[in-house]
Scaffold this motif. Structure first.
Motif, short mmCIF file in Angstrom:
data_model
loop_
_atom_site.label_atom_id
_atom_site.label_comp_id
_atom_site.label_asym_id
_atom_site.label_seq_id
_atom_site.Cartn_x
_atom_site.Cartn_y
_atom_site.Cartn_z
N ALA A 1 55.05 71.69 45.15
CA ALA A 1 55.64 73.03 44.99
C ALA A 1 55.93 73.32 43.52
N LEU A 2 56.46 72.35 42.81
CA LEU A 2 56.75 72.52 41.38
C LEU A 2 55.46 72.76 40.59
N LEU A 3 54.44 71.94 40.81
CA LEU A 3 53.19 72.09 40.08
C LEU A 3 52.53 73.44 40.36
N THR A 4 52.55 73.86 41.61
CA THR A 4 51.97 75.15 41.96
C THR A 4 52.70 76.28 41.24
N ALA A 5 54.01 76.23 41.23
CA ALA A 5 54.80 77.26 40.54
C ALA A 5 54.51 77.25 39.04
N LEU A 6 54.43 76.07 38.45
CA LEU A 6 54.15 75.98 37.02
C LEU A 6 52.76 76.52 36.68
N ARG B 1 50.95 78.68 38.24
CA ARG B 1 50.87 80.14 38.44
C ARG B 1 51.53 80.92 37.30
N GLN B 2 52.36 80.27 36.51
CA GLN B 2 53.01 80.93 35.38
C GLN B 2 52.18 80.88 34.10
N LEU B 3 51.12 80.09 34.11
CA LEU B 3 50.30 79.93 32.90
C LEU B 3 49.40 81.13 32.65
N SER C 1 40.79 69.41 45.36
CA SER C 1 40.13 70.68 45.65
C SER C 1 41.14 71.83 45.78
N ARG C 2 42.23 71.56 46.47
CA ARG C 2 43.26 72.59 46.66
C ARG C 2 43.92 72.96 45.34
N MET C 3 44.25 71.95 44.53
CA MET C 3 44.89 72.26 43.25
C MET C 3 43.92 72.95 42.30
N SER D 1 41.75 75.08 43.22
CA SER D 1 41.80 76.48 43.68
C SER D 1 43.04 77.19 43.17
N VAL D 2 44.16 76.48 43.12
CA VAL D 2 45.39 77.08 42.60
C VAL D 2 45.23 77.40 41.11
N ILE D 3 44.65 76.47 40.37
CA ILE D 3 44.45 76.69 38.93
C ILE D 3 43.50 77.86 38.70
N ALA D 4 42.44 77.95 39.51
CA ALA D 4 41.44 79.00 39.32
C ALA D 4 41.93 80.38 39.76
N ALA D 5 42.92 80.42 40.63
CA ALA D 5 43.37 81.72 41.18
C ALA D 5 44.09 82.55 40.15
#
Length: 81
Positions: free
Chosen positions: A23-28, A30-32, A73-75, A77-81
């Protein structure tokens, strides 16, 4: 029976920790800004490949490798979104 209970509790503890880190990594991520995400993606791909190579040469469970690939793969996708 006590050892099985302790192992189950430790596994559950690890799962909770991993979900919190995720959860922390996803939030971080998405702020980049977009440029930082591009740089992060390139670095992540390199580090994931190194980790993949280590995993493939280590006597570990196929479940571990499958979970690693799924989460990379999921992460990605998060980075690419």
């Amino acid at each position: 029976m006590k050892n099985l209970q302790e192992a189950t509790e430790m596994i559950c503890d690890l799962k909770g920790s991993l979900v919190a880190i995720d959860a922390l990594l996803t939030a971080l991520v998405r702020q980049l800004p977009a440029q930082s995400r591009d740089e992060l993606m390139r670095a992540y791909e390199v580090h994931a490949e190194v980790a993949r190579t280590v995993l493939l040469h280590t006597p570990i469970s196929d479940f571990t490798v499958t979970a690693f690939e799924r989460d990379v793969s999921r992460m990605s996708s998060v980075i690419a979104a």
